[in-house]
Design a protein around this motif. Structure first.
Motif, PDB file in Angstrom:
ATOM      1  N   PRO A 134     -16.957  -4.157 -17.488  1.00 15.91           N
ATOM      2  CA  PRO A 134     -15.965  -3.948 -18.348  1.00 15.91           C
ATOM      3  C   PRO A 134     -14.624  -4.202 -18.149  1.00 15.91           C
ATOM      4  CG  PRO A 134     -17.508  -1.811 -17.970  1.00 15.91           C
ATOM      5  CD  PRO A 134     -17.636  -2.860 -16.876  1.00 15.91           C
ATOM      6  N   GLU A 135     -13.770  -4.771 -18.900  1.00 15.90           N
ATOM      7  CA  GLU A 135     -12.432  -5.234 -18.754  1.00 15.90           C
ATOM      8  C   GLU A 135     -11.655  -3.962 -18.273  1.00 15.90           C
ATOM      9  OE1 GLU A 135     -10.479  -7.235 -21.746  1.00 15.90           O
ATOM     10  OE2 GLU A 135     -12.057  -9.030 -21.905  1.00 15.90           O
ATOM     11  N   SER A 136     -12.038  -2.964 -18.729  1.00 19.35           N
ATOM     12  CA  SER A 136     -11.334  -1.625 -18.487  1.00 19.35           C
ATOM     13  C   SER A 136     -11.412  -1.020 -17.001  1.00 19.35           C
ATOM     14  CB  SER A 136     -11.605  -0.432 -19.197  1.00 19.35           C
ATOM     15  OG  SER A 136     -13.154  -0.202 -19.042  1.00 19.35           O
ATOM     16  N   VAL A 137     -12.273  -1.439 -16.269  1.00 20.82           N
ATOM     17  CA  VAL A 137     -12.604  -1.242 -14.763  1.00 20.82           C
ATOM     18  C   VAL A 137     -12.320  -2.223 -13.728  1.00 20.82           C
ATOM     19  CG1 VAL A 137     -14.300   0.384 -15.454  1.00 20.82           C
ATOM     20  CG2 VAL A 137     -15.089  -1.713 -14.682  1.00 20.82           C
ATOM     21  N   THR A 138     -12.118  -3.427 -14.301  1.00 17.37           N
ATOM     22  CA  THR A 138     -11.814  -4.694 -13.437  1.00 17.37           C
ATOM     23  C   THR A 138     -10.541  -4.667 -12.417  1.00 17.37           C
ATOM     24  OG1 THR A 138     -13.101  -6.090 -15.003  1.00 17.37           O
ATOM     25  CG2 THR A 138     -11.458  -7.145 -13.404  1.00 17.37           C
ATOM     26  N   PRO A 139      -9.534  -4.204 -13.076  1.00 18.58           N
ATOM     27  CA  PRO A 139      -8.411  -3.872 -12.353  1.00 18.58           C
ATOM     28  C   PRO A 139      -8.874  -3.086 -11.020  1.00 18.58           C
ATOM     29  CG  PRO A 139      -7.918  -3.861 -14.351  1.00 18.58           C
ATOM     30  CD  PRO A 139      -9.249  -3.756 -14.656  1.00 18.58           C
ATOM     31  N   LEU A 140      -9.406  -1.818 -11.369  1.00 21.30           N
ATOM     32  CA  LEU A 140      -9.544  -1.095 -10.096  1.00 21.30           C
ATOM     33  C   LEU A 140     -10.428  -1.612  -9.085  1.00 21.30           C
ATOM     34  CD1 LEU A 140      -8.859   1.799  -9.256  1.00 21.30           C
ATOM     35  CD2 LEU A 140     -10.729   2.773 -10.579  1.00 21.30           C
ATOM     36  N   PHE A 141     -11.572  -2.226  -9.673  1.00 21.00           N
ATOM     37  CA  PHE A 141     -12.398  -2.867  -8.741  1.00 21.00           C
ATOM     38  C   PHE A 141     -11.972  -4.083  -7.929  1.00 21.00           C
ATOM     39  CE2 PHE A 141     -16.315  -1.285 -11.070  1.00 21.00           C
ATOM     40  CZ  PHE A 141     -17.340  -1.440  -9.646  1.00 21.00           C
ATOM     41  N   GLN A 142     -10.764  -4.713  -8.603  1.00 17.94           N
ATOM     42  CA  GLN A 142      -9.895  -5.521  -7.782  1.00 17.94           C
ATOM     43  C   GLN A 142      -9.062  -5.033  -6.495  1.00 17.94           C
ATOM     44  OE1 GLN A 142      -7.896  -7.434 -11.078  1.00 17.94           O
ATOM     45  NE2 GLN A 142      -9.285  -9.179 -11.110  1.00 17.94           N
ATOM     46  N   GLU A 143      -8.592  -3.575  -6.687  1.00 20.36           N
ATOM     47  CA  GLU A 143      -8.043  -2.984  -5.985  1.00 20.36           C
ATOM     48  C   GLU A 143      -8.768  -2.692  -4.795  1.00 20.36           C
ATOM     49  OE1 GLU A 143      -4.438  -0.940  -4.173  1.00 20.36           O
ATOM     50  OE2 GLU A 143      -4.906  -2.861  -5.505  1.00 20.36           O
ATOM     51  N   VAL A 144      -9.834  -2.135  -5.138  1.00 17.51           N
ATOM     52  CA  VAL A 144     -10.712  -1.587  -4.093  1.00 17.51           C
ATOM     53  C   VAL A 144     -11.079  -2.880  -3.411  1.00 17.51           C
ATOM     54  CG1 VAL A 144     -13.253  -0.937  -3.873  1.00 17.51           C
ATOM     55  CG2 VAL A 144     -12.047   0.379  -5.313  1.00 17.51           C
ATOM     56  N   SER A 145     -11.466  -4.080  -3.895  1.00 18.47           N
ATOM     57  CA  SER A 145     -11.792  -5.374  -3.037  1.00 18.47           C
ATOM     58  C   SER A 145     -10.552  -5.667  -2.316  1.00 18.47           C
ATOM     59  CB  SER A 145     -12.260  -6.425  -3.818  1.00 18.47           C
ATOM     60  OG  SER A 145     -12.132  -7.692  -3.358  1.00 18.47           O
ATOM     61  N   ARG A 146      -9.416  -5.498  -2.742  1.00 16.34           N
ATOM     62  CA  ARG A 146      -8.282  -5.862  -1.933  1.00 16.34           C
ATOM     63  C   ARG A 146      -8.038  -4.889  -0.584  1.00 16.34           C
ATOM     64  NH1 ARG A 146      -2.885  -4.663  -1.397  1.00 16.34           N
ATOM     65  NH2 ARG A 146      -3.100  -3.002  -2.566  1.00 16.34           N
ATOM     66  N   ARG A 147      -8.256  -3.640  -1.050  1.00 17.06           N
ATOM     67  CA  ARG A 147      -7.911  -2.808   0.051  1.00 17.06           C
ATOM     68  C   ARG A 147      -8.754  -2.519   1.185  1.00 17.06           C
ATOM     69  NH1 ARG A 147      -5.142   1.951  -0.863  1.00 17.06           N
ATOM     70  NH2 ARG A 147      -5.715   2.317   1.086  1.00 17.06           N
ATOM     71  N   PHE A 148     -10.219  -2.711   0.741  1.00 15.96           N
ATOM     72  CA  PHE A 148     -10.786  -2.819   1.783  1.00 15.96           C
ATOM     73  C   PHE A 148     -11.234  -4.128   2.636  1.00 15.96           C
ATOM     74  CE2 PHE A 148     -12.570   1.217  -0.396  1.00 15.96           C
ATOM     75  CZ  PHE A 148     -13.202   1.846   0.513  1.00 15.96           C
ATOM     76  N   SER A 149     -10.769  -5.295   1.848  1.00 18.29           N
ATOM     77  CA  SER A 149     -11.072  -6.451   2.708  1.00 18.29           C
ATOM     78  C   SER A 149      -9.773  -6.459   3.789  1.00 18.29           C
ATOM     79  CB  SER A 149     -10.793  -7.684   1.484  1.00 18.29           C
ATOM     80  OG  SER A 149      -9.704  -7.764   1.189  1.00 18.29           O
ATOM     81  N   LEU A 150      -8.642  -5.812   3.291  1.00 21.00           N
ATOM     82  CA  LEU A 150      -7.584  -5.636   4.370  1.00 21.00           C
ATOM     83  C   LEU A 150      -7.871  -4.847   5.592  1.00 21.00           C
ATOM     84  CD1 LEU A 150      -4.481  -5.486   2.051  1.00 21.00           C
ATOM     85  CD2 LEU A 150      -5.250  -7.404   3.559  1.00 21.00           C
ATOM     86  N   ALA A 151      -8.470  -3.691   5.189  1.00 24.16           N
ATOM     87  CA  ALA A 151      -9.126  -2.836   6.103  1.00 24.16           C
ATOM     88  C   ALA A 151      -9.814  -3.391   7.178  1.00 24.16           C
ATOM     89  CB  ALA A 151      -9.434  -1.377   5.518  1.00 24.16           C
ATOM     90  N   LEU A 152     -10.776  -4.029   6.697  1.00 23.85           N
ATOM     91  CA  LEU A 152     -11.910  -4.711   7.393  1.00 23.85           C
ATOM     92  C   LEU A 152     -11.346  -5.775   8.435  1.00 23.85           C
ATOM     93  CD1 LEU A 152     -14.608  -4.975   4.866  1.00 23.85           C
ATOM     94  CD2 LEU A 152     -14.826  -3.885   7.047  1.00 23.85           C
TER      95      LEU A 152
END
Length: 222
Positions: A134-152
């Motif tokens: 859903p469009e409403s949750v996409t920004p939060l998913f993108q933030e999760v992807s960004r933060r975890f990829s940086l941590a990894l």
């Protein structure tokens, strides 16, 4: 059948969501008709359109009701691990993996669904919908992807970013498959795989994902 004015009752929205969760988990998104859904929720057909606009929007609302808290918890757990890490920002792989996949399993304890139905519903989120968010949750998913990829990247500095992103995607796939096909494993093995609890599955999945994330690279580029 409730009167049309009852479609505007705020409690009707919650009843529709709760009925939809059970029906979608049991039968899939496409197989559940609005007539069955509203009968289960003790509402009228107009209530779906009043509160959600369409069946697709109702499905999106059910998904958001689960995945938004999961993603907020992921980020909170990651924040905590990075505070513990101090200036280096280095977080060991296992806490990172548990911060990523653990909140999905935590929802089992918070959900009003049975564990069996919860696994089915999450599996349908991840497979039946073709990963359409859903469009409403996409920004939060993108933030999760960004933060975890940086941590990894800090934890696995030898791996290029594109491999980090693929391996994070593979990690997601591990528990997507686990949720979608848990019952199939019992069927094809005749029960030899046992009946582990959700917590045991989480720990076994974490072992597997940690090993995969740090596996040697066999080819230089994808």
């Amino acid at each position: 059948m409730p009167a049309p004015s009852q479609a505007r009752d705020p409690s009707t929205r919650l009843r529709l969501l709760e009925a939809a969760e059970v029906l979608f988990a049991s039968h899939g998104f496409d197989s559940v008709s609005l007539r069955l859904l509203t009968r289960q929720a003790k509402a009228n057909l107009a209530s779906v359109h009043y509160h959600f606009g369409s069946k697709e929007a109702l499905i999106d609302a059910v998904i958001a009701r689960y995945v938004s808290p999961i993603n907020h918890q992921r980020l909170a757990l990651l924040d905590n691990e990075e505070r513990l890490a101090g200036p280096s920002g280095f977080v060991p792989l296992r806490p990172l993996v548990l911060a990523f996949i653990g909140p999905v399993f935590s929802m089992i304890r918070q959900s009003e669904l049975s564990e069996k139905l919860f696994f089915k519903l999450m599996g349908r989120f991840m497979s039946d919908r073709g990963y359409r968010l859903p469009e409403s949750v996409t920004p939060l998913f993108q933030e999760v992807s960004r933060r975890f990829s940086l941590a990894l990247q800090r934890s696995l500095p030898a791996l290029p970013e594109h491999l980090i992103l693929w391996r994070l995607h593979f990690t997601f796939g591990v528990f997507a498959h686990t949720f979608s096909h848990r019952e199939a494993l019992a069927q094809v093995t005749g029960g030899r795989a046992g009946n582990p609890s959700a917590e045991e599955i989480l720990q076994h999945a974490a072992d597997y994902c940690v090993a995969g994330l740090q596996a040697p690279v066999s080819i230089p580029e994808l």
